[in-house]
Design a protein around this motif. Structure first.
Motif, PDB file in Angstrom:
ATOM      1  N   CYS A 146      -4.998   4.241   0.274  1.00 49.48           N
ATOM      2  CA  CYS A 146      -4.867   3.491   1.535  1.00 49.48           C
ATOM      3  C   CYS A 146      -6.092   3.659   2.419  1.00 49.48           C
ATOM      4  CB  CYS A 146      -3.604   3.923   2.292  1.00 49.48           C
ATOM      5  SG  CYS A 146      -2.087   3.249   1.583  1.00 49.48           S
ATOM      6  N   TYR A 150      -7.511  -0.051   3.046  1.00 47.84           N
ATOM      7  CA  TYR A 150      -7.257  -0.522   4.406  1.00 47.84           C
ATOM      8  C   TYR A 150      -8.214   0.092   5.424  1.00 47.84           C
ATOM      9  CZ  TYR A 150      -3.252  -2.053   1.830  1.00 47.84           C
ATOM     10  OH  TYR A 150      -2.459  -2.628   0.878  1.00 47.84           O
ATOM     11  N   VAL A 158      -2.618   2.128   9.891  1.00 47.07           N
ATOM     12  CA  VAL A 158      -2.504   2.537   8.491  1.00 47.07           C
ATOM     13  C   VAL A 158      -1.780   3.868   8.334  1.00 47.07           C
ATOM     14  CG1 VAL A 158      -3.789   3.018   6.371  1.00 47.07           C
ATOM     15  CG2 VAL A 158      -4.647   1.303   7.973  1.00 47.07           C
ATOM     16  N   PRO A 160       0.591   5.750   9.989  1.00 50.06           N
ATOM     17  CA  PRO A 160       2.053   5.916   9.992  1.00 50.06           C
ATOM     18  C   PRO A 160       2.721   5.317   8.753  1.00 50.06           C
ATOM     19  CG  PRO A 160       1.306   4.905  12.053  1.00 50.06           C
ATOM     20  CD  PRO A 160       0.118   5.008  11.151  1.00 50.06           C
ATOM     21  N   LEU A 161       2.225   4.177   8.321  1.00 52.77           N
ATOM     22  CA  LEU A 161       2.814   3.529   7.146  1.00 52.77           C
ATOM     23  C   LEU A 161       2.514   4.307   5.867  1.00 52.77           C
ATOM     24  CD1 LEU A 161       1.926  -0.157   8.078  1.00 52.77           C
ATOM     25  CD2 LEU A 161       4.186   0.932   8.187  1.00 52.77           C
ATOM     26  N   ALA A 162       1.286   4.768   5.726  1.00 53.38           N
ATOM     27  CA  ALA A 162       0.902   5.510   4.530  1.00 53.38           C
ATOM     28  C   ALA A 162       1.633   6.845   4.449  1.00 53.38           C
ATOM     29  CB  ALA A 162      -0.613   5.727   4.503  1.00 53.38           C
ATOM     30  N   ALA A 164       4.517   7.626   5.914  1.00 51.37           N
ATOM     31  CA  ALA A 164       5.942   7.352   5.686  1.00 51.37           C
ATOM     32  C   ALA A 164       6.200   7.014   4.213  1.00 51.37           C
ATOM     33  CB  ALA A 164       6.422   6.217   6.589  1.00 51.37           C
ATOM     34  N   ALA A 165       5.318   6.212   3.624  1.00 51.82           N
ATOM     35  CA  ALA A 165       5.476   5.865   2.206  1.00 51.82           C
ATOM     36  C   ALA A 165       5.327   7.105   1.320  1.00 51.82           C
ATOM     37  CB  ALA A 165       4.460   4.793   1.810  1.00 51.82           C
ATOM     38  N   ASP A 168       8.454   9.093   1.650  1.00 54.96           N
ATOM     39  CA  ASP A 168       9.499   8.444   0.852  1.00 54.96           C
ATOM     40  C   ASP A 168       9.328   8.751  -0.637  1.00 54.96           C
ATOM     41  OD1 ASP A 168      10.636   7.345   3.129  1.00 54.96           O
ATOM     42  OD2 ASP A 168       9.839   5.324   2.796  1.00 54.96           O
ATOM     43  N   ARG A 174      13.756  11.061   6.406  1.00 52.89           N
ATOM     44  CA  ARG A 174      13.056  10.475   7.556  1.00 52.89           C
ATOM     45  C   ARG A 174      13.491  11.193   8.822  1.00 52.89           C
ATOM     46  NH1 ARG A 174      10.430   5.395   7.241  1.00 52.89           N
ATOM     47  NH2 ARG A 174      10.608   4.533   5.173  1.00 52.89           N
TER      48      ARG A 174
END
Length: 177
Positions: A146, A150, A158, A160-162, A164-165, A168, A174
């Motif tokens: 990422c 990105y 970028v 927070p999404l990376a 969190a993924a 997961d 979470r």
């Protein structure tokens, strides 16, 4: 003055290496871009290999320090901090991805696998199932990817999404943010 010139050489070289690749960038291109002679560039760096190593070395030192200073504990914090570390060195990561031969500098291939193994143990402990190991590899590798894919987006989009993924992928519960 000398360290300023050295830093300028590294900055221009990094930019060209990222855009064109290490092998496709000549010292002549770097010196022309800086408006200095090729001998002046050689005064600071004896070869292109030495110049590449000088650009890669700070990332190596930062990752080694990061891994050595971590203690088992908060996996989310570790993922968060690791992403920021990779983000700071995303140009060097792009250099490596663009031209895999860059991994030969400072024996990066073997070192990267060792760092990842150490981080996986810090995240999940030393006794891992095959599934946990695979999930951790996907989590850490995906976050690094990422930072390259990105890099044109802002960090606050970028990260927070990376993270969190990655959490997961690791099966971490979470938490409210």
């Amino acid at each position: 003055m000398s360290s300023d010139t050295k830093a300028r050489i590294q900055a221009v070289a990094r930019e060209l290496f990222v855009r064109q690749g290490v092998r496709n960038t000549s010292l002549r291109q770097i010196s022309d871009r800086l408006g200095i002679t090729k001998p002046a560039l050689y005064y600071h760096f004896a070869s292109r290999d030495e110049l590449v190593r000088s650009i890669v070395q700070p990332m190596v030192e930062d990752i080694e320090r990061f891994v050595a200073q971590q203690a088992p504990g908060d996996a989310r914090r570790l993922l968060d901090d690791y992403f920021e570390l990779m983000w700071r060195h995303r140009e060097v990561i792009v250099m490596m991805v663009r031209e895999l031969s860059t991994l030969g500098y400072l024996d990066l291939g073997a070192r990267m696998f060792d760092w990842r193994r150490q981080l996986i143990i810090l995240l999940l402990g030393p006794e891992l199932t095959q599934e946990q190991h695979i999930r951790a590899t996907v989590a850490l590798g995906g976050m690094s990817d990422c930072t390259v894919e990105y890099a044109h987006l802002p960090l606050d989009v970028v990260k927070p999404l990376a993270v969190a993924a990655a959490a997961d992928a690791l099966g971490l519960a979470r938490t409210a943010t």
